[in-house]
Design a protein around this motif. Structure first.
Motif, PDB file in Angstrom:
ATOM      1  N   ARG A   1      -2.615   7.317 -42.803  1.00  0.00           N
ATOM      2  CA  ARG A   1      -2.504   6.333 -43.575  1.00  0.00           C
ATOM      3  C   ARG A   1      -2.552   5.958 -44.835  1.00  0.00           C
ATOM      4  O   ARG A   1      -1.708   5.186 -45.442  1.00  0.00           O
ATOM      5  N   MET A   2      -3.618   6.739 -45.646  1.00  0.00           N
ATOM      6  CA  MET A   2      -3.679   6.636 -46.996  1.00  0.00           C
ATOM      7  C   MET A   2      -2.432   7.266 -47.658  1.00  0.00           C
ATOM      8  O   MET A   2      -1.663   6.647 -48.581  1.00  0.00           O
ATOM      9  N   ALA A   3      -1.657   8.249 -46.897  1.00  0.00           N
ATOM     10  CA  ALA A   3      -0.514   8.821 -47.363  1.00  0.00           C
ATOM     11  C   ALA A   3       0.610   7.824 -47.321  1.00  0.00           C
ATOM     12  O   ALA A   3       1.366   7.782 -48.261  1.00  0.00           O
ATOM     13  N   GLU A   4       0.711   7.095 -46.372  1.00  0.00           N
ATOM     14  CA  GLU A   4       1.605   6.157 -45.901  1.00  0.00           C
ATOM     15  C   GLU A   4       1.658   5.227 -47.031  1.00  0.00           C
ATOM     16  O   GLU A   4       2.832   4.904 -47.525  1.00  0.00           O
ATOM     17  N   VAL A   5       0.481   4.530 -47.302  1.00  0.00           N
ATOM     18  CA  VAL A   5       0.619   3.402 -48.521  1.00  0.00           C
ATOM     19  C   VAL A   5       0.829   4.031 -49.754  1.00  0.00           C
ATOM     20  O   VAL A   5       1.483   3.181 -50.525  1.00  0.00           O
TER      21      VAL A   5
ATOM     22  N   VAL B   1     -15.296  -3.554 -40.033  1.00  0.00           N
ATOM     23  CA  VAL B   1     -14.935  -4.545 -40.995  1.00  0.00           C
ATOM     24  C   VAL B   1     -14.168  -3.864 -42.084  1.00  0.00           C
ATOM     25  O   VAL B   1     -13.069  -4.331 -42.419  1.00  0.00           O
ATOM     26  N   LEU B   2     -14.462  -2.716 -42.513  1.00  0.00           N
ATOM     27  CA  LEU B   2     -13.789  -1.825 -43.583  1.00  0.00           C
ATOM     28  C   LEU B   2     -12.400  -1.507 -43.056  1.00  0.00           C
ATOM     29  O   LEU B   2     -11.547  -1.751 -43.721  1.00  0.00           O
ATOM     30  N   GLU B   3     -12.411  -1.132 -41.836  1.00  0.00           N
ATOM     31  CA  GLU B   3     -10.937  -0.859 -41.040  1.00  0.00           C
ATOM     32  C   GLU B   3     -10.277  -2.161 -41.080  1.00  0.00           C
ATOM     33  O   GLU B   3      -8.970  -1.719 -41.350  1.00  0.00           O
ATOM     34  N   LYS B   4     -10.544  -3.153 -40.660  1.00  0.00           N
ATOM     35  CA  LYS B   4      -9.596  -4.304 -40.453  1.00  0.00           C
ATOM     36  C   LYS B   4      -9.498  -4.846 -41.961  1.00  0.00           C
ATOM     37  O   LYS B   4      -8.136  -5.231 -42.068  1.00  0.00           O
ATOM     38  N   PHE B   5     -10.305  -4.837 -43.038  1.00  0.00           N
ATOM     39  CA  PHE B   5     -10.015  -5.110 -44.523  1.00  0.00           C
ATOM     40  C   PHE B   5      -8.868  -4.234 -44.991  1.00  0.00           C
ATOM     41  O   PHE B   5      -7.965  -4.867 -45.492  1.00  0.00           O
ATOM     42  N   ALA B   6      -8.911  -2.648 -44.615  1.00  0.00           N
ATOM     43  CA  ALA B   6      -7.958  -1.947 -45.318  1.00  0.00           C
ATOM     44  C   ALA B   6      -6.690  -2.079 -44.500  1.00  0.00           C
ATOM     45  O   ALA B   6      -5.668  -2.292 -45.311  1.00  0.00           O
TER      46      ALA B   6
ATOM     47  N   VAL C   1      -6.551   1.885 -49.595  1.00  0.00           N
ATOM     48  CA  VAL C   1      -6.975   3.368 -50.080  1.00  0.00           C
ATOM     49  C   VAL C   1      -8.437   3.496 -50.165  1.00  0.00           C
ATOM     50  O   VAL C   1      -9.093   4.038 -49.635  1.00  0.00           O
ATOM     51  N   ARG C   2      -8.883   2.399 -51.012  1.00  0.00           N
ATOM     52  CA  ARG C   2     -10.471   2.484 -51.485  1.00  0.00           C
ATOM     53  C   ARG C   2     -11.236   2.411 -50.153  1.00  0.00           C
ATOM     54  O   ARG C   2     -12.297   2.953 -49.839  1.00  0.00           O
TER      55      ARG C   2
END
Length: 183
Positions: free
Chosen positions: A51-55, A8-13, A26-27
């Motif tokens: 992915r965090m770096a990308e966003v 769920v966290l992955e899809k939400f992010a 990122v959170r």
């Protein structure tokens, strides 16, 4: 259970990133990393940092993005994988965006070497694209065109429509800079 919560966290992010809610993305990814520290495969952690770096890069938060790339490389600890090539791509793109084009080119070369050793042509296309943009910013128009055309060929072979669009946009910028001169 834990697996459902992580899914769920992955899809939400991913959804947050898609609609521009980068801080929420990122959170959520950081929460995923924290929750699976020590138990998740390194490749997953590396991918999350990329992915965090990308966003953060999309948001223009270059320093924070660079920090996530460094954390991704630390998690990689010498591994050779597609996720590590993606980290090279992110690091190169960040360098180019900050005007450090030569550094971006050198990072792309490292990523291209690794992608070639892995036999992953699709990843090479993304790196060729960044190299083309770096050379464009440096005024090396012939080299820029060469790298962008190589990237476009790879994207076409792999039917990567997003890559093709991005590359064509960069070629249009190149032709805009050169005044549509025959190159």
């Amino acid at each position: 259970d834990r697996a459902t919560r992580e899914a769920v966290l992955e899809k939400f992010a991913a959804g947050c990133a898609l609609v521009g809610r980068y801080d929420d993305a990122v959170r959520s990814w950081q929460e995923l990393i924290d929750s699976c520290r020590g138990s998740a495969p390194a490749e997953r952690v590396i991918a999350l940092y990329a992915r965090m770096a990308e966003v953060c890069g999309k948001k223009g938060d270059w320093e924070r993005a660079a920090g996530y790339v460094r954390q991704g490389f630390a998690a990689a600890a010498g591994r050779m994988s597609a996720e590590v090539v993606r980290l090279h791509h992110q690091q190169a793109w960040l360098s180019v965006q900050r005007g450090q084009c030569q550094e971006g080119i050198e990072t792309c070369e490292k990523g291209l070497d690794l992608a070639a050793r892995l036999g992953d042509e699709a990843l090479q296309g993304s790196l060729f694209n960044v190299m083309g943009v770096a050379h464009l910013h440096m005024g090396n128009y012939d080299r820029s065109k060469s790298f962008l055309e190589r990237a476009l060929e790879v994207f076409e072979r792999h039917q990567d429509v997003r890559g093709q669009g991005n590359c064509l946009n960069n070629l249009a910028a190149l032709y805009g800079y050169t005044g549509h001169q025959k190159m």
